[in-house]
Write an enzyme that holds these catalytic residues in place. Structure first.
Site, PDB file in Angstrom:
ATOM      1  N   PRO A  84       0.817  -1.219   0.000  1.00  0.00           N
ATOM      2  CA  PRO A  84       0.000   0.000   0.000  1.00  0.00           C
ATOM      3  C   PRO A  84       0.846   1.263   0.000  1.00  0.00           C
ATOM      4  O   PRO A  84       1.792   1.388   0.777  1.00  0.00           O
ATOM      5  CB  PRO A  84      -0.788  -0.114   1.312  1.00  0.00           C
ATOM      6  CG  PRO A  84       0.055  -0.982   2.193  1.00  0.00           C
ATOM      7  CD  PRO A  84       0.736  -1.951   1.272  1.00  0.00           C
ATOM      8  N   GLN A 134      -5.731  -1.803   3.052  1.00  0.00           N
ATOM      9  CA  GLN A 134      -4.866  -1.447   4.185  1.00  0.00           C
ATOM     10  C   GLN A 134      -5.556  -0.386   5.015  1.00  0.00           C
ATOM     11  O   GLN A 134      -5.981   0.650   4.500  1.00  0.00           O
ATOM     12  CB  GLN A 134      -3.515  -0.928   3.672  1.00  0.00           C
ATOM     13  CG  GLN A 134      -2.574  -0.420   4.765  1.00  0.00           C
ATOM     14  CD  GLN A 134      -2.720   1.072   5.014  1.00  0.00           C
ATOM     15  OE1 GLN A 134      -2.921   1.835   4.060  1.00  0.00           O
ATOM     16  NE2 GLN A 134      -2.635   1.498   6.261  1.00  0.00           N
ATOM     17  N   LYS A 255       0.384  -5.211   9.702  1.00  0.00           N
ATOM     18  CA  LYS A 255       1.571  -4.767   8.954  1.00  0.00           C
ATOM     19  C   LYS A 255       2.468  -3.897   9.828  1.00  0.00           C
ATOM     20  O   LYS A 255       1.977  -2.995  10.514  1.00  0.00           O
ATOM     21  CB  LYS A 255       1.122  -3.969   7.728  1.00  0.00           C
ATOM     22  CG  LYS A 255       2.250  -3.354   6.910  1.00  0.00           C
ATOM     23  CD  LYS A 255       1.706  -2.774   5.621  1.00  0.00           C
ATOM     24  CE  LYS A 255       2.781  -2.197   4.732  1.00  0.00           C
ATOM     25  NZ  LYS A 255       3.206  -0.868   5.144  1.00  0.00           N
ATOM     26  N   HIS A 279       8.028  -0.249   7.004  1.00  0.00           N
ATOM     27  CA  HIS A 279       7.412   0.840   6.245  1.00  0.00           C
ATOM     28  C   HIS A 279       8.395   1.372   5.200  1.00  0.00           C
ATOM     29  O   HIS A 279       8.413   2.571   4.889  1.00  0.00           O
ATOM     30  CB  HIS A 279       6.988   1.951   7.211  1.00  0.00           C
ATOM     31  CG  HIS A 279       5.682   2.614   6.881  1.00  0.00           C
ATOM     32  ND1 HIS A 279       4.531   2.391   7.579  1.00  0.00           N
ATOM     33  CD2 HIS A 279       5.336   3.519   5.927  1.00  0.00           C
ATOM     34  CE1 HIS A 279       3.544   3.135   7.080  1.00  0.00           C
ATOM     35  NE2 HIS A 279       4.014   3.820   6.065  1.00  0.00           N
ATOM     36  N   ASP A 310       8.026  -7.103   3.686  1.00  0.00           N
ATOM     37  CA  ASP A 310       8.338  -6.056   2.707  1.00  0.00           C
ATOM     38  C   ASP A 310       9.461  -5.174   3.227  1.00  0.00           C
ATOM     39  O   ASP A 310       9.994  -5.395   4.315  1.00  0.00           O
ATOM     40  CB  ASP A 310       7.094  -5.252   2.273  1.00  0.00           C
ATOM     41  CG  ASP A 310       6.629  -4.209   3.276  1.00  0.00           C
ATOM     42  OD1 ASP A 310       7.391  -3.820   4.188  1.00  0.00           O
ATOM     43  OD2 ASP A 310       5.472  -3.753   3.141  1.00  0.00           O
ATOM     44  N   ARG A 314      14.124  -5.167  -4.250  1.00  0.00           N
ATOM     45  CA  ARG A 314      14.514  -4.506  -5.503  1.00  0.00           C
ATOM     46  C   ARG A 314      14.885  -5.506  -6.595  1.00  0.00           C
ATOM     47  O   ARG A 314      15.073  -5.123  -7.739  1.00  0.00           O
ATOM     48  CB  ARG A 314      15.739  -3.597  -5.281  1.00  0.00           C
ATOM     49  CG  ARG A 314      15.526  -2.477  -4.268  1.00  0.00           C
ATOM     50  CD  ARG A 314      14.603  -1.378  -4.787  1.00  0.00           C
ATOM     51  NE  ARG A 314      14.507  -0.306  -3.817  1.00  0.00           N
ATOM     52  CZ  ARG A 314      13.674  -0.292  -2.775  1.00  0.00           C
ATOM     53  NH1 ARG A 314      12.814  -1.296  -2.594  1.00  0.00           N
ATOM     54  NH2 ARG A 314      13.677   0.715  -1.920  1.00  0.00           N
ATOM     55  N   ARG A 334       8.176   0.654  -3.505  1.00  0.00           N
ATOM     56  CA  ARG A 334       8.842   1.576  -4.433  1.00  0.00           C
ATOM     57  C   ARG A 334       9.122   0.941  -5.781  1.00  0.00           C
ATOM     58  O   ARG A 334       9.113   1.617  -6.804  1.00  0.00           O
ATOM     59  CB  ARG A 334      10.128   2.106  -3.805  1.00  0.00           C
ATOM     60  CG  ARG A 334       9.878   3.022  -2.596  1.00  0.00           C
ATOM     61  CD  ARG A 334      11.190   3.626  -2.142  1.00  0.00           C
ATOM     62  NE  ARG A 334      11.065   4.394  -0.916  1.00  0.00           N
ATOM     63  CZ  ARG A 334      11.077   3.865   0.307  1.00  0.00           C
ATOM     64  NH1 ARG A 334      11.162   2.550   0.463  1.00  0.00           N
ATOM     65  NH2 ARG A 334      10.975   4.635   1.370  1.00  0.00           N
TER      66      ARG A 334
HETATM   67  C1  FNR Z   1       4.332   3.738   1.968  1.00  0.00           C
HETATM   68  N1  FNR Z   1       3.939   2.731   2.847  1.00  0.00           N
HETATM   69  C2  FNR Z   1       2.653   2.724   3.342  1.00  0.00           C
HETATM   70  N2  FNR Z   1       2.242   1.737   4.175  1.00  0.00           N
HETATM   71  C3  FNR Z   1       0.977   1.695   4.625  1.00  0.00           C
HETATM   72  O1  FNR Z   1       0.630   0.786   5.378  1.00  0.00           O
HETATM   73  N3  FNR Z   1       0.075   2.664   4.248  1.00  0.00           N
HETATM   74  C4  FNR Z   1       0.416   3.693   3.441  1.00  0.00           C
HETATM   75  O2  FNR Z   1      -0.397   4.535   3.102  1.00  0.00           O
HETATM   76  C5  FNR Z   1       1.756   3.765   2.991  1.00  0.00           C
HETATM   77  N4  FNR Z   1       2.170   4.815   2.232  1.00  0.00           N
HETATM   78  C6  FNR Z   1       3.442   4.803   1.693  1.00  0.00           C
HETATM   79  C7  FNR Z   1       3.834   5.835   0.857  1.00  0.00           C
HETATM   80  C8  FNR Z   1       5.074   5.797   0.251  1.00  0.00           C
HETATM   81  C9  FNR Z   1       5.471   6.890  -0.687  1.00  0.00           C
HETATM   82  C10 FNR Z   1       5.938   4.698   0.461  1.00  0.00           C
HETATM   83  C11 FNR Z   1       7.264   4.581  -0.244  1.00  0.00           C
HETATM   84  C12 FNR Z   1       5.570   3.692   1.331  1.00  0.00           C
HETATM   85  C13 FNR Z   1       4.832   1.606   3.128  1.00  0.00           C
HETATM   86  C14 FNR Z   1       4.672   0.503   2.080  1.00  0.00           C
HETATM   87  O3  FNR Z   1       3.434  -0.131   2.209  1.00  0.00           O
HETATM   88  C15 FNR Z   1       5.753  -0.582   2.209  1.00  0.00           C
HETATM   89  O4  FNR Z   1       5.841  -1.012   3.534  1.00  0.00           O
HETATM   90  C16 FNR Z   1       7.124  -0.091   1.738  1.00  0.00           C
HETATM   91  O5  FNR Z   1       7.010   0.680   0.568  1.00  0.00           O
HETATM   92  C17 FNR Z   1       8.029  -1.273   1.477  1.00  0.00           C
HETATM   93  O6  FNR Z   1       9.316  -0.867   1.168  1.00  0.00           O
HETATM   94  P1  FNR Z   1       9.863  -0.716  -0.337  1.00  0.00           P
HETATM   95  O7  FNR Z   1       9.356  -1.901  -1.121  1.00  0.00           O
HETATM   96  O8  FNR Z   1       9.323   0.570  -0.830  1.00  0.00           O
HETATM   97  O9  FNR Z   1      11.330  -0.698  -0.142  1.00  0.00           O
END
Ligand code: FNR
Length: 383
Positions: A84, A134, A255, A279, A310, A314, A334
């Site tokens: 998410p 989520q 999470k 996160h 998570d 990459r 990402r």
């Molecule tokens: C997130 N993540 C996140 N998690 C969640 O539970 N609710 C959310 O709204 C968001 N929003 C969010 C915004 C942005 C810009 C990022 C980069 C991340 C965390 C996301 O779900 C996840 O845990 C991470 O992105 C995992 O790491 P990688 O794969 O980005 O390295």
């Protein structure tokens, strides 16, 4: 489809990241790319994956590779899904729907964020059976209940409550960029937009993104603190999780788990799974990378719950590293965002393709034709 953007030449998720960086104004790129404080945790997530070695085995017939994984009785074509991400349309206009559709097409899970820039109903429709929701628990119980009821009515059967936000993460890049919610067009922001005309024009067409699920509630918000109070709470406790378990009839995942004792509590309360997550390094700089936090958690709760991981995925091989250490499935945030930023729908598809091709190739090299058979023996040999 003709590859006008040359996306075939993007060899890795890192290549997609660089392409996204070149097309997106800095404030919007940093919003997704950045992490907490000095970004130590963000960097360590990726580095720590690199330190986990897997030893290939040969003279195994790997002419057929099977990447399927089954979660909660549903079969997916790859063992990774979309994590998410809130406000992603600020990164690239239309990103939410593009990614929800991609996940449906490639048959992988799409997790719709509470803070998405598209209403949860539209995302459920686009993900069409592959969507999970989520949940951020709000300071206002009515807001939380409203989201749960809407998710239920929209047909989501899996709810993922995010535990790792007792406070908003402090992201130094966003402070330097003077990122404001509600959004403000400062002269610097305008200059950055003018330097990225394709992004600016597409954004103009789509309108200013907002946290769509809360749009009505936030109309009167005048400060960031107001927005925070609506979205998250510092007072979500185990009692709250217990109530949520009683309220939600479908699958419930938590999470943001990093400590084995928290994982055990989730299992004791009857949760169906956890996401071992920091996160994406956005909450704290001092925390452990998830691939290092995973083994102790697996030791305590494997077999009692589904374990998803998570933060830092990459490469296709990272999915195998997580599986070899005991995770059932992973999510990537990402990696998909960079794809959509690099090339809209085609870029999102390229992100999936890169991860999937790398995964298929790594399974073949490892001598394990079926993802579900990747186990700790691949690791032990390396030690
Ligand atoms: C997130 N993540 C996140 N998690 C969640 O539970 N609710 C959310 O709204 C968001 N929003 C969010 C915004 C942005 C810009 C990022 C980069 C991340 C965390 C996301 O779900 C996840 O845990 C991470 O992105 C995992 O790491 P990688 O794969 O980005 O390295």
């Amino acid at each position: 489809m003709v590859d006008l953007m040359g996306l075939d030449r993007a060899a890795s998720i890192d290549d997609l990241r660089l392409r996204a960086k070149a097309r997106i104004p800095r404030f919007a790129f940093d919003l997704v790319d950045g992490g907490a404080e000095n970004e130590r945790n963000l960097r360590r997530n990726v580095e720590a994956f690199g330190e986990v070695e897997l030893t290939p085995r040969y003279m195994v017939d790997v002419s057929e590779i099977d990447t399927q994984a089954t979660l909660f009785g549903q079969s997916y074509d790859a063992p990774f899904g979309m994590a998410p991400i809130g406000m992603l349309n600020a990164f690239w206009p239309g990103a939410d729907l593009t990614l929800a559709r991609l996940c449906k097409r490639r048959n992988i899970p799409y997790v719709a964020s509470s803070a998405a820039s598209t209403p949860l109903e539209a995302l459920a429709e686009a993900a069409d059976g592959n969507g999970w929701f989520q949940l951020y628990v709000s300071s206002d119980a009515e807001v939380t209940e409203g989201l749960i009821a809407r998710a239920e009515a929209a047909g989501y059967t899996t709810l993922m409550v995010t535990a790792d936000v007792p406070a908003a993460g402090k992201r130094d890049r966003d402070i330097r960029n003077q990122l404001a919610v509600p959004f403000r067009f400062t002269p610097e922001v305008l200059l950055q937009c003018m330097a990225n005309p394709r992004w600016a024009l597409t954004s103009l067409r789509h309108g200013t993104p907002n946290v769509a699920n809360y749009a009505d509630l936030l109309q009167s918000a005048t400060s960031y603190a107001d927005v925070q109070k609506t979205l998250i709470t510092p007072a979500f406790t185990w009692d709250g999780l217990e109530r949520l378990r009683a309220r939600w009839k479908g699958k419930l995942l938590v999470k943001g788990i990093l400590h084995p004792e928290d994982a055990v509590k989730c299992a004791d309360l009857g949760c169906d799974g956890i996401v071992v997550s920091n996160h994406g390094g956005r909450q704290v700089a001092f925390g452990p990378p998830t691939i290092e936090a995973l083994p102790a958690i697996v030791e305590d709760v494997a077999g009692r719950m589904t374990i998803i991981l998570d933060s830092g995925i990459r490469r296709g091989a990272d999915v195998l590293r997580a599986k070899a250490r005991g995770a059932d499935f992973v999510l990537a945030g990402r990696a998909f965002a960079y794809g959509v930023g690099a090339g809209g729908e085609a870029g999102a598809a390229r992100a999936f393709e890169i991860l999937h091709l790398e995964l298929v190739r790594a399974l073949g090299q490892l001598g394990v034709p079926s993802f579900k058979d990747v186990g700790s023996s691949a690791l032990r040999l390396a030690l």
